[in-house]
Write a protein that holds these residues in place. Structure first.
Motif, short mmCIF file in Angstrom:
data_model
loop_
_atom_site.label_atom_id
_atom_site.label_comp_id
_atom_site.label_asym_id
_atom_site.label_seq_id
_atom_site.Cartn_x
_atom_site.Cartn_y
_atom_site.Cartn_z
N ALA A 21 36.79 1.07 7.86
CA ALA A 21 37.51 2.32 7.61
C ALA A 21 38.43 2.07 6.41
O ALA A 21 39.18 1.09 6.40
CB ALA A 21 38.32 2.73 8.84
N ARG A 22 38.38 2.97 5.41
CA ARG A 22 39.10 2.73 4.17
C ARG A 22 40.04 3.88 3.83
O ARG A 22 39.69 5.04 4.01
CB ARG A 22 38.09 2.51 3.02
N ILE A 23 41.22 3.53 3.31
CA ILE A 23 42.20 4.50 2.84
C ILE A 23 42.51 4.17 1.39
O ILE A 23 42.72 3.01 1.04
CB ILE A 23 43.48 4.48 3.70
N PRO B 247 40.80 8.56 6.29
CA PRO B 247 39.93 7.44 5.94
C PRO B 247 38.49 7.85 5.75
O PRO B 247 38.05 8.91 6.23
CB PRO B 247 40.09 6.50 7.15
N TRP C 26 40.66 0.42 -2.50
CA TRP C 26 40.79 0.83 -1.10
C TRP C 26 41.50 -0.21 -0.26
O TRP C 26 41.31 -1.41 -0.45
CB TRP C 26 39.41 1.08 -0.49
N TYR D 232 37.07 -2.08 12.08
CA TYR D 232 37.14 -0.93 12.99
C TYR D 232 36.63 -1.34 14.36
O TYR D 232 35.63 -2.05 14.48
CB TYR D 232 36.31 0.23 12.43
N PHE E 20 45.83 -0.54 12.08
CA PHE E 20 45.25 0.71 11.56
C PHE E 20 45.22 1.65 12.75
O PHE E 20 44.60 1.35 13.78
CB PHE E 20 43.84 0.44 11.03
#
Length: 306
Positions: free
Chosen positions: A241-243, A231, A286, A291, A258
């Motif tokens: 938080a990005r994936i 991430p 994304w 978080y 997550f």
């Protein structure tokens, strides 16, 4: 199918999916009948709902705030206390396979009293806490949860709620909520299926995964989906938080865990945020996750002591 818009994975109505809320047992009838008007308690950092049917035995005062002062904290995964363990369909055959709770067994379907989301059982002092997204809880009134839900089946039954709370900071970084469940047949939910670990103020850059259960018609086609990767911190302050390789986490997957520290042998993990939707940023699509930091810990600590 790709998500469109930041909260494209938002609550999906049960009517749209052709689902009916599970009929309450006699013991649960009072809870579900009165849950439409929860007792509300609000502070500067959190918003709490108390199921009036459980008000006498539920102590959660959002004015009593807790903080880690930015220090990291991890509560590790815990196993069920007795009975069959929820297993990980992706776990390798190993003597350790049943040592801790699998995130595949602790994740499940959340009904919100008109919509569906995803939630996950997390380690807590009272062994009753599930984690989800705030937009799954705001406006809800009759929360019910089925761990290890798959294809319309709830192997551990449906669990009713006694309290819920969420972070009041702006979304998406504040899209965080925790729900406190009632016991079922005299047992806490973490005693039955175990609990995923939970971590606060952890480094965002560790390899991570997301699990969500998109709402599908008919419900017999509903299955948990997952994705993973390294991430990155989003542009928000504080950051999400990005994936970037998640496709298919559509409506109903919101609130899914997550998590980091995933163990392929037993399926144990540590949840550090919640999936809240999709967003285009820097030319890439994304999966966005709130978080867990001090604000999340403040609400979680209230929940685990409720």
């Amino acid at each position: 199918m790709r998500m469109h818009g930041l909260l494209a994975a938002a609550v999906v109505s049960t009517a749209a999916l052709g689902l009916a809320a599970p009929a309450p047992s006699t013991a649960q009838a009072t809870t579900t009948a009165t849950a439409s008007k929860p007792i509300e308690k609000v502070s500067g950092k959190s918003h709490v709902l108390i199921n009036p049917a459980n008000a006498a035995g539920t102590n959660w005062n959002p004015e009593q705030e807790s903080s880690l002062g930015g220090r990291p904290l991890t509560l590790h995964a815990t196993e069920p206390t007795a009975g069959p363990k929820a297993t990980d369909p992706k776990a390798a055959a190993s003597p350790m396979a049943a040592a801790k709770a699998s995130v595949w067994g602790t994740t499940g379907r959340l009904l919100t009293g008109g919509g569906v989301c995803t939630a996950n059982v997390v380690s807590s002092a009272n062994r009753d806490v599930i984690a989800t997204a705030r937009h799954c809880v705001e406006g809800g009134h009759d929360f019910q949860f089925a761990p290890n839900y798959d294809a319309g089946n709830a192997p551990y039954g449906w669990w009713t709620w006694r309290a819920a709370g969420w972070v009041t900071a702006p979304a998406p970084q504040g899209d965080i909520a925790f729900i406190v469940l009632n016991t079922k047949d005299g047992r806490h939910i973490a005693d039955v299926v175990g609990a995923t670990g939970i971590g606060f103020n952890r480094d965002i850059g560790n390899d991570a995964h997301i699990i969500g259960i998109p709402g599908v018609v008919p419900a017999s086609k509903e299955h948990a989906l997952w994705c993973g990767g390294r991430p990155v911190a989003g542009p928000e302050q504080p950051s999400t938080a990005r994936i970037d390789n998640c496709i298919g986490l559509s409506g109903g997957a919101s609130g899914g865990p997550f998590f980091v520290d995933y163990d392929q042998n037993d399926g144990s993990a540590v949840q550090t945020g919640a999936f809240v939707g999709g967003d285009g940023w820097q030319g890439t699509w994304w999966a966005v996750n709130s978080y867990y930091r001090d604000d999340a810990y403040n609400v979680f600590n209230g929940a685990q002591n409720a």
